[in-house]
Scaffold this motif. Structure first.
Motif, PDB file in Angstrom:
ATOM      1  N   ILE A 404      81.197  33.648  65.480  1.00 22.81           N
ATOM      2  CA  ILE A 404      82.322  34.512  63.693  1.00 22.81           C
ATOM      3  C   ILE A 404      81.512  32.457  62.919  1.00 22.81           C
ATOM      4  N   LEU A 405      81.597  31.960  63.330  1.00 24.85           N
ATOM      5  CA  LEU A 405      81.052  30.277  62.382  1.00 24.85           C
ATOM      6  C   LEU A 405      79.937  30.471  61.424  1.00 24.85           C
ATOM      7  N   LEU A 406      78.419  31.168  62.852  1.00 23.80           N
ATOM      8  CA  LEU A 406      77.429  30.911  62.403  1.00 23.80           C
ATOM      9  C   LEU A 406      76.847  32.318  61.788  1.00 23.80           C
ATOM     10  N   ALA A 407      77.981  33.529  61.479  1.00 24.15           N
ATOM     11  CA  ALA A 407      77.700  34.488  61.304  1.00 24.15           C
ATOM     12  C   ALA A 407      77.962  34.387  59.283  1.00 24.15           C
ATOM     13  N   MET A 408      79.436  33.663  59.217  1.00 21.34           N
ATOM     14  CA  MET A 408      79.363  33.595  57.860  1.00 21.34           C
ATOM     15  C   MET A 408      78.395  32.327  57.565  1.00 21.34           C
ATOM     16  N   ILE A 409      78.096  31.762  58.229  1.00 21.85           N
ATOM     17  CA  ILE A 409      77.106  30.590  57.025  1.00 21.85           C
ATOM     18  C   ILE A 409      75.930  31.313  57.130  1.00 21.85           C
ATOM     19  N   GLY A 410      75.787  32.379  58.341  1.00 17.64           N
ATOM     20  CA  GLY A 410      74.403  33.336  57.746  1.00 17.64           C
ATOM     21  C   GLY A 410      74.443  34.031  56.587  1.00 17.64           C
ATOM     22  N   MET A 411      76.130  34.703  56.615  1.00 11.45           N
ATOM     23  CA  MET A 411      75.559  35.846  55.410  1.00 11.45           C
ATOM     24  C   MET A 411      75.622  35.496  53.600  1.00 11.45           C
ATOM     25  N   VAL A 412      76.279  33.841  53.873  1.00  6.65           N
ATOM     26  CA  VAL A 412      75.872  33.086  52.678  1.00  6.65           C
ATOM     27  C   VAL A 412      74.827  32.540  52.554  1.00  6.65           C
ATOM     28  N   ALA A 413      74.237  31.543  53.641  1.00  8.65           N
ATOM     29  CA  ALA A 413      72.625  31.811  52.874  1.00  8.65           C
ATOM     30  C   ALA A 413      70.992  32.201  53.503  1.00  8.65           C
ATOM     31  N   LEU A 414      71.535  33.224  53.892  1.00  7.90           N
ATOM     32  CA  LEU A 414      70.389  34.281  54.321  1.00  7.90           C
ATOM     33  C   LEU A 414      70.351  35.669  53.246  1.00  7.90           C
ATOM     34  N   PHE A 415      71.700  35.682  52.738  1.00  4.11           N
ATOM     35  CA  PHE A 415      71.949  37.263  52.425  1.00  4.11           C
ATOM     36  C   PHE A 415      72.501  37.176  50.934  1.00  4.11           C
ATOM     37  N   ASN A 416      72.561  35.763  50.457  1.00  3.73           N
ATOM     38  CA  ASN A 416      73.747  35.971  49.782  1.00  3.73           C
ATOM     39  C   ASN A 416      74.749  36.636  48.624  1.00  3.73           C
ATOM     40  N   ILE A 417      75.154  36.799  49.873  1.00  4.60           N
ATOM     41  CA  ILE A 417      76.468  37.216  49.988  1.00  4.60           C
ATOM     42  C   ILE A 417      78.280  36.073  49.658  1.00  4.60           C
ATOM     43  N   PRO A 418      78.911  36.700  48.077  1.00  5.00           N
ATOM     44  CA  PRO A 418      79.694  35.736  47.992  1.00  5.00           C
ATOM     45  C   PRO A 418      80.620  34.787  49.171  1.00  5.00           C
ATOM     46  N   MET A 419      80.775  33.335  49.096  1.00  3.93           N
ATOM     47  CA  MET A 419      81.344  32.917  49.377  1.00  3.93           C
ATOM     48  C   MET A 419      82.619  33.908  49.859  1.00  3.93           C
ATOM     49  N   LEU A 420      83.641  33.552  49.040  1.00  9.22           N
ATOM     50  CA  LEU A 420      84.633  34.336  49.231  1.00  9.22           C
ATOM     51  C   LEU A 420      84.558  36.403  50.419  1.00  9.22           C
ATOM     52  N   VAL A 421      83.809  36.395  49.924  1.00  6.27           N
ATOM     53  CA  VAL A 421      83.937  37.365  50.750  1.00  6.27           C
ATOM     54  C   VAL A 421      83.278  37.865  52.075  1.00  6.27           C
ATOM     55  N   ALA A 422      82.083  35.876  52.710  1.00 12.52           N
ATOM     56  CA  ALA A 422      81.728  35.614  53.744  1.00 12.52           C
ATOM     57  C   ALA A 422      83.132  34.940  54.373  1.00 12.52           C
ATOM     58  N   ALA A 423      83.660  34.594  53.966  1.00 13.23           N
ATOM     59  CA  ALA A 423      85.126  33.627  53.933  1.00 13.23           C
ATOM     60  C   ALA A 423      86.351  34.678  54.992  1.00 13.23           C
ATOM     61  N   MET A 424      86.444  35.844  53.966  1.00  4.86           N
ATOM     62  CA  MET A 424      86.973  36.404  54.023  1.00  4.86           C
ATOM     63  C   MET A 424      87.118  37.301  55.626  1.00  4.86           C
ATOM     64  N   VAL A 425      85.852  38.033  55.434  1.00  6.03           N
ATOM     65  CA  VAL A 425      85.322  38.413  56.731  1.00  6.03           C
ATOM     66  C   VAL A 425      85.424  37.487  56.804  1.00  6.03           C
ATOM     67  N   ALA A 426      85.114  36.156  58.170  1.00  6.58           N
ATOM     68  CA  ALA A 426      85.097  35.658  59.308  1.00  6.58           C
ATOM     69  C   ALA A 426      86.583  35.099  59.478  1.00  6.58           C
ATOM     70  N   ALA A 427      87.483  35.051  58.667  1.00  9.52           N
ATOM     71  CA  ALA A 427      89.429  34.660  58.616  1.00  9.52           C
ATOM     72  C   ALA A 427      89.750  35.688  58.718  1.00  9.52           C
ATOM     73  N   GLY A 428      89.575  37.604  58.982  1.00  6.99           N
ATOM     74  CA  GLY A 428      89.380  38.521  59.081  1.00  6.99           C
ATOM     75  C   GLY A 428      89.565  38.721  60.936  1.00  6.99           C
ATOM     76  N   LEU A 429      87.906  37.996  61.271  1.00 13.39           N
ATOM     77  CA  LEU A 429      86.826  38.851  62.846  1.00 13.39           C
ATOM     78  C   LEU A 429      87.857  37.392  63.160  1.00 13.39           C
ATOM     79  N   MET A 430      88.399  36.581  63.211  1.00 14.84           N
ATOM     80  CA  MET A 430      89.609  35.404  63.581  1.00 14.84           C
ATOM     81  C   MET A 430      90.334  35.895  63.869  1.00 14.84           C
ATOM     82  N   THR A 431      91.175  36.314  63.894  1.00 12.93           N
ATOM     83  CA  THR A 431      92.315  37.040  63.922  1.00 12.93           C
ATOM     84  C   THR A 431      92.374  38.144  64.625  1.00 12.93           C
ATOM     85  N   ALA A 432      91.455  39.005  64.063  1.00 16.76           N
ATOM     86  CA  ALA A 432      91.163  40.372  65.212  1.00 16.76           C
ATOM     87  C   ALA A 432      90.294  40.154  66.193  1.00 16.76           C
ATOM     88  N   THR A 433      90.014  38.870  66.662  1.00 12.82           N
ATOM     89  CA  THR A 433      88.950  38.712  68.216  1.00 12.82           C
ATOM     90  C   THR A 433      90.517  37.801  68.684  1.00 12.82           C
TER      91      THR A 433
END
Length: 591
Positions: A404-433
């Motif tokens: 999940i951590l690597l995916a969050m970094i990849g979302m921001v670094a490779l796909f230019n997704i806003p940091m807020l969106v990437a962090a929200m998704v990663a935080a949600g996945l941490m609790t969902a999993t």
């Protein structure tokens, strides 16, 4: 001068002095200052509370949850010990601490990184017989330097990025945009620390020494089949130099290995008998592949992630006195499993289940926290207390948390997704999993940090709307004869002073409106000033109060205020010089 400007300056001066000299929290002081500005009508309520919806602030909140998921799964603690290895000298040890910390801080908020690294390094230092004071401050400085290299490395960068988008309408910074100046500053800063810290940083005793606990427990751990420890020697598995604990024997089938060699290789289902203090028992649980040998542990109701370690002292009213733990059916009667026993400093050479409980025995129990409430007033135990930070890590989910951590970094670094969106998704996945529970996620958020950021943004808005920013900007341009480079150098120097006196995020939010007004007054591009503020505000090295990580290592390292100025003062000047030289070359004043 307009009365609103006078009041704004008075409030600003009061906030800076209070943060410097008072012991009240930064969040309390900044909220107090913001309240005065709201009551006097200098900043409208709507504008004052806009900071609470700042994208950078919200991203910081979700990053706390991501870091909690990494911590709860033990995704970093044991790997960190293995990564540090065995240094050949003090400089080598400092390099092993600083380089990984700097790299990790580039991709994770540096405050949680230091929080995760501190216990790892503390234990490692004890094993290696290195004074913790030689490592803790370099750890904090390395994390700060690493945080300068990316958008997500420090919450200060995220906050300024949010201000840049909101107040100027410009697109946000890319993931590695600040790396043009951040990487050179980090490299030269680390070299300076490695070369000079041995002379500038004295050896100090830590203010707290938890390993002074005299109670020695006997605990059995079993090597799980299929785990990565199988085939490794005791030395390679990290079981030889445990602080406050040693491996007494290995029970392998019908064979007992009493004098365990460092070169002895581990096999599946080996039962390892350790003797040591309670903190080291917790450390054993953090090693993936080891689990308590008692089968009673896995018959308890509820998952292990909901349990904790509890110390209970047997009283003379205990109904199973002089009976073995197995005969007493401790697990059935108390819904708890005894994993270790301490007896007046004596070593108990028996299997856990065969130990006959006596008055005064201290039991280390794994149970649900409700055990404390049920037994606190019981006559069977003299004392019942929870061991802090003793919930067993969810080792089986560590790979998920890392992914999940690597995916969050990849979302921001490779796909230019806003940091807020990437962090929200990663935080949600941490609790969902179930890398961390919803309760743990909520608890991990440092609300004081968020309030500090939001209140600082509100005060920054008052500086802008009252006209104070424009007045200061005009003073800067007059002092520098309209030279953008000199103005940049002055602005950077003032920011570096303020960030060491108050806090990085407060400084950034207070200086940003002045930065915008200064660039407008000079008629030059805003970006070189924005990057300068990001680097200068985050480069807090000369005091412990300016940045959270400096304050976090203050007590454990046994430092004094002068230690920070002695080693951090020159580092601050190095950062200032490099910033003034590099920034105009990468971000010209007239693009």
């Amino acid at each position: 001068m307009d009365w609103q400007i006078v009041v704004t300056f008075l409030v600003l001066a009061g906030v800076i002095c209070s943060l410097t000299f008072l012991r009240a929290g930064a969040d309390t002081i900044l909220m107090g200052g913001l309240t005065i500005l709201i009551v006097t009508g200098i900043v409208p309520v709507g504008k004052a509370v806009e900071g609470f919806s700042n994208e950078g602030l919200l991203a910081v909140a979700f990053l706390f949850v991501v870091s909690e998921g990494i911590r709860q799964t033990g995704g970093f603690s044991f790997a960190g010990q293995q990564m540090l290895g065995r240094p050949k000298s003090l400089t080598d040890a400092q390099a092993r601490v600083m380089v990984p910390s700097a790299v990790l801080s580039a991709f994770l908020n540096n405050t949680p990184v230091v929080a995760m690294m501190m216990p790892v390094i503390s234990d490692w230092a004890k094993k290696m017989r290195i004074s913790i004071s030689h490592l803790m401050l370099p750890l904090s400085y390395a994390a700060i330097l690493g945080g300068l290299c990316t958008l997500v490395g420090t919450s200060t960068t995220l906050v300024v990025d949010g201000l840049l988008q909101r107040q100027t309408g410009r697109p946000g910074l890319s993931m590695f945009e600040v790396a043009w100046v951040g990487v050179p500053v980090m490299v030269i800063g680390l070299i300076y620390l490695l070369v000079c810290s041995r002379w500038l940083l004295p050896e100090r005793k830590p203010a707290i020494t938890p390993m002074d606990d005299p109670r020695e427990y006997t605990v059995e751990m079993v090597v799980e089949p299929g785990c990565p420890l199988i085939g490794k020697t005791i030395e390679q598995a990290g079981l030889r130099h445990l602080p406050g604990m040693y491996l007494m024997e290995i029970d392998r089938a019908d064979d007992v290995i009493a004098a365990v060699s460092s070169n002895e290789r581990l096999a599946a289902n080996d039962q390892l008998v350790f003797v040591g203090v309670v903190e080291s028992v917790i450390d054993l649980q953090k090693i993936p592949g080891l689990k308590p040998a008692t089968d009673q542990l896995f018959k308890l109701s509820g998952p292990r992630s909901e349990r904790c370690l509890i110390e209970a002292v047997v009283s003379d009213s205990f109904r199973f006195l002089n009976m073995s733990i197995r005969t007493a059916k401790f697990r059935s009667n108390y819904n708890a499993a005894v994993i270790a026993v301490a007896r007046n400093g004596q070593r108990i050479n028996k299997k856990i289940g065969d130990i006959e409980l006596q008055r005064g025995d201290t039991l280390l129990i794994e149970a649900h926290p409700s055990f404390i409430d049920q037994q606190r007033n019981s006559r069977e135990f003299f004392l019942v207390s929870q061991v802090e930070d003793s919930t067993p890590p969810r080792h089986e989910r560590a790979w998920i948390a890392r992914l999940i951590l690597l995916a969050m970094i990849g979302m921001v670094a490779l796909f230019n997704i806003p940091m807020l969106v990437a962090a929200m998704v990663a935080a949600g996945l941490m609790t969902a999993t179930r890398c961390c529970s919803a309760t743990e996620a909520k608890r991990s958020i440092d609300w004081g940090v968020l309030i500090t950021i939001a209140a600082g943004l509100g005060i920054g808005q008052a500086i802008y709307s009252s006209g104070a920013a424009k007045l200061i900007a005009n003073a800067f341009t007059g002092m520098a004869n309209d030279s953008p480079l000199i103005v940049l150098a002055i602005l950077s120097f003032i920011t570096l002073i303020l960030t060491n006196l108050i806090t990085a995020k407060a400084t950034a939010t207070l200086i940003f409106p002045i930065t915008v007004a200064t660039a407008n007054a000079l008629g030059v591009d805003l970006m070189p000033f924005v990057i300068t503020i990001i680097i200068s505000a985050a480069a807090c090295f000369a005091t412990p109060i300016g940045y959270q990580t400096n304050l976090m290592v203050f007590g454990p390292g046994g430092y004094k205020y002068g230690d920070y100025l002695r080693i951090g003062g020159p580092l601050t000047l190095i950062v200032w010089l490099l910033t003034v030289i590099i920034v105009p070359l990468v971000w010209p004043f007239h693009p």
